[in-house]
Design an enzyme around this catalytic site. Structure first.
Site, PDB file in Angstrom:
ATOM      1  N   LYS A   1       0.871  -1.173   0.000  1.00  0.00           N
ATOM      2  CA  LYS A   1       0.000   0.000   0.000  1.00  0.00           C
ATOM      3  C   LYS A   1       0.912   1.229   0.000  1.00  0.00           C
ATOM      4  CE  LYS A   1      -2.743   3.412   1.529  1.00  0.00           C
ATOM      5  NZ  LYS A   1      -2.266   4.796   1.790  1.00  0.00           N
TER       6      LYS A   1
ATOM      7  N   GLU B   1       9.684   1.427  10.807  1.00  0.00           N
ATOM      8  CA  GLU B   1      10.635   2.543  10.789  1.00  0.00           C
ATOM      9  C   GLU B   1       9.835   3.810  10.998  1.00  0.00           C
ATOM     10  OE1 GLU B   1      13.087   5.508   8.143  1.00  0.00           O
ATOM     11  OE2 GLU B   1      12.841   3.549   7.188  1.00  0.00           O
TER      12      GLU B   1
ATOM     13  N   CYS C   1      13.450  10.898   7.240  1.00  0.00           N
ATOM     14  CA  CYS C   1      13.383  10.467   8.637  1.00  0.00           C
ATOM     15  C   CYS C   1      14.752  10.479   9.296  1.00  0.00           C
ATOM     16  CB  CYS C   1      12.768   9.079   8.731  1.00  0.00           C
ATOM     17  SG  CYS C   1      13.654   7.841   7.766  1.00  0.00           S
TER      18      CYS C   1
ATOM     19  N   GLU D   1      10.027  16.584  15.607  1.00  0.00           N
ATOM     20  CA  GLU D   1      10.524  16.121  14.311  1.00  0.00           C
ATOM     21  C   GLU D   1       9.938  17.045  13.251  1.00  0.00           C
ATOM     22  OE1 GLU D   1      10.927  12.110  11.582  1.00  0.00           O
ATOM     23  OE2 GLU D   1       9.093  12.406  12.721  1.00  0.00           O
TER      24      GLU D   1
END
Length: 484
Positions: free
Chosen positions: A176, A252, A286, A380
């Site tokens: 997906k 992750e 990331c 973040e």
């Protein structure tokens, strides 16, 4: 652009999804509609997982040579279409040429690395048992069907780092992709392996709206593991669902990656790495640097030189190979990044360089003298905002680096390699790079995080094991004497 790339790929058939919803896939730089995708619904997910379950049983019986040939042909086909695929990915993802080529090569590298893992599936570990006359055989076996849910920022690579080792192991896959980068993250991969001769049903692609499908992709009874790349909040939710159903997870997740410049660091080396480490893919990585921790000795010079270099970073249309900073992926992300910058000003961080919005591009912001306990230092960012924090000792730097719920990637700069290695070992992250950027990938090295940055690893033999299971078969070669 192939007319297949707006289709679902289920059991070897390219077709529209069964949902009434249609998604407009747009170029994030100029808003041009690249294709319209008729989305999947739960019935399509059922069909994909059912096809994968049936196909996996047959593919698990394939020989090592069959698997290697499919993977090798896939790598050749992918490399033969490099220019075409890179061009499409730039349009769909808004990423720079440098970033897109890097991602493309990482995807190709994932396939070639997987070729090396095939033999492990056919080479049991044999050793004597503790019982006289017993011989033990431990086999690696396919895990089964893998459900893959990926983010927008590295779509081709994130798909390939699961698909390639899964094919090597004898698994089947349902992917997906993020709908924003659907073409790069699903149909391209499926088409390459279809042309490479992979049997139908082994790889399937579905794109759907979560408001319609909900958690069905995760809760479905067929997949034995869910591989997810994305936010920590969503990852935690997926882990809870998988835990209830005793499924594995490979996650992750987010990062708040520190880049530490120690007192004896080479400042030129550190500044060069810092620019790459912050602005690769406009900060939408990331493993990009979120916090620059700089020893007081270098602090003023680092801030000044990093700011000057940041002003020189080219921004604009990512189809221009000279551009480094392209658009952010969507309006929501643009507003989030601009909101973080405004909040940082209110918190009292020193604004060294003020970015601006130009179309869908956000140019660099730099904040110095940042309080390590501030909201800015704990967020973040996922955009081109640099946060710089001073420190006076290695102990203080390590405490700041580890003062986060995340633990994905990190970097430390020092001319004393023994000291740097000790510091790197003490940082609570899955990956630390000495005298280099936080952004690193090696197809043979384990990639993943600690704490709230995820569970499991990708790449290398350790990553390969994520998609396999083991079976112990013992052989009693002489009659065993029992106690009763």
């Amino acid at each position: 652009m192939s007319d297949k790339y707006n289709k679902q790929y289920i059991n070897g058939v390219w077709r529209d999804g069964s949902s009434v919803q249609v998604y407009d896939n747009v170029n994030p730089f100029n808003g041009e509609v690249l294709c319209c995708i008729k989305l999947a619904n739960r019935a399509d997910i059922d069909e994909a997982y059912t096809a994968a379950k049936i196909a996996q049983k047959e593919w698990a019986r394939s020989s090592a040579e069959d698997r290697k040939q499919v993977l090798q042909r896939a790598a050749q086909l992918l490399m033969g279409r490099k220019d075409e695929i890179v061009s499409l990915m730039i349009q769909e993802t808004g990423a720079s040429y440098v970033k897109t080529v890097s991602e493309f090569m990482a995807a190709a590298g994932s396939i070639m690395a997987a070729v090396e893992y095939v033999d492990a599936m056919f080479s049991p570990h044999v050793f004597p048992g503790q019982i006289p006359g017993k011989e033990n055989h431990v086999y690696r076996c396919p895990l089964g069907v893998i459900g893959v849910i990926n983010a927008f920022n590295f779509p081709l690579y994130m798909a390939m780092r699961v698909v390639a080792p899964a094919i090597a192991a004898g698994d089947a896959i349902v992917i997906k992709p993020d709908t924003q980068t659907f073409m790069s993250g699903g149909p391209i991969v499926a088409e390459i392996f279809e042309q490479a001769g992979l049997p139908k049903g082994v790889v399937n692609v579905v794109g759907y709206d979560i408001s319609e499908v909900g958690d069905y992709m995760i809760e479905h009874p067929v997949p034995r593991i869910i591989s997810f790349t994305g936010s920590t909040g969503v990852g935690r939710h997926i882990a809870e669902l998988c835990g209830k159903n005793l499924k594995r997870t490979s996650l992750e997740l987010g990062g708040n990656n520190p880049f530490v410049v120690l007192e004896d660091a080479d400042l030129d080396q550190a500044v060069n790495a810092a620019v790459f480490s912050k602005y690769m893919n406009s900060g939408q990585v990331c493993i990009c640097t979120n916090r620059f921790l700089v020893h007081r000795k270098h602090y003023d010079a680092f801030v000044e030189r990093f700011a000057e270099r940041s002003k020189q970073v080219a921004y604009g249309d990512p189809s221009n190979p000279q551009v480094v900073i392209g658009p952010l992926i969507n309006e929501r992300q643009i507003q989030k990044v601009l909101g973080i910058a405004e909040a940082a000003k209110q918190e009292g961080a020193r604004l060294v360089l003020e970015g601006q919005r130009i179309g869908n591009v956000v140019t660099p912001f730099i904040f110095a003298d940042v309080d390590p306990k501030s909201k800015l230092a704990g967020t973040e960012i996922f955009g081109p905002i640099a946060t710089i924090i001073p420190f006076d000792s290695d102990e203080e730097a390590l405490a700041i680096a580890n003062d986060t719920e995340y633990g994905l990637s990190s970097a430390v700069f020092s001319t004393d390699l023994d000291k740097a290695m000790a510091f790197a070992s003490a940082i609570e992250s899955g990956m630390t790079h000495v005298n280099d950027t936080t952004i690193n990938m090696d197809m043979n090295a384990p990639f993943g995080g600690e704490k709230m940055s995820g569970i499991g690893r990708y790449h290398g033999e350790i990553g390969f094991e994520e998609f396999t299971t083991t079976k112990w078969i013992s052989v009693q070669k002489e009659e065993r004497k029992f106690p009763f």
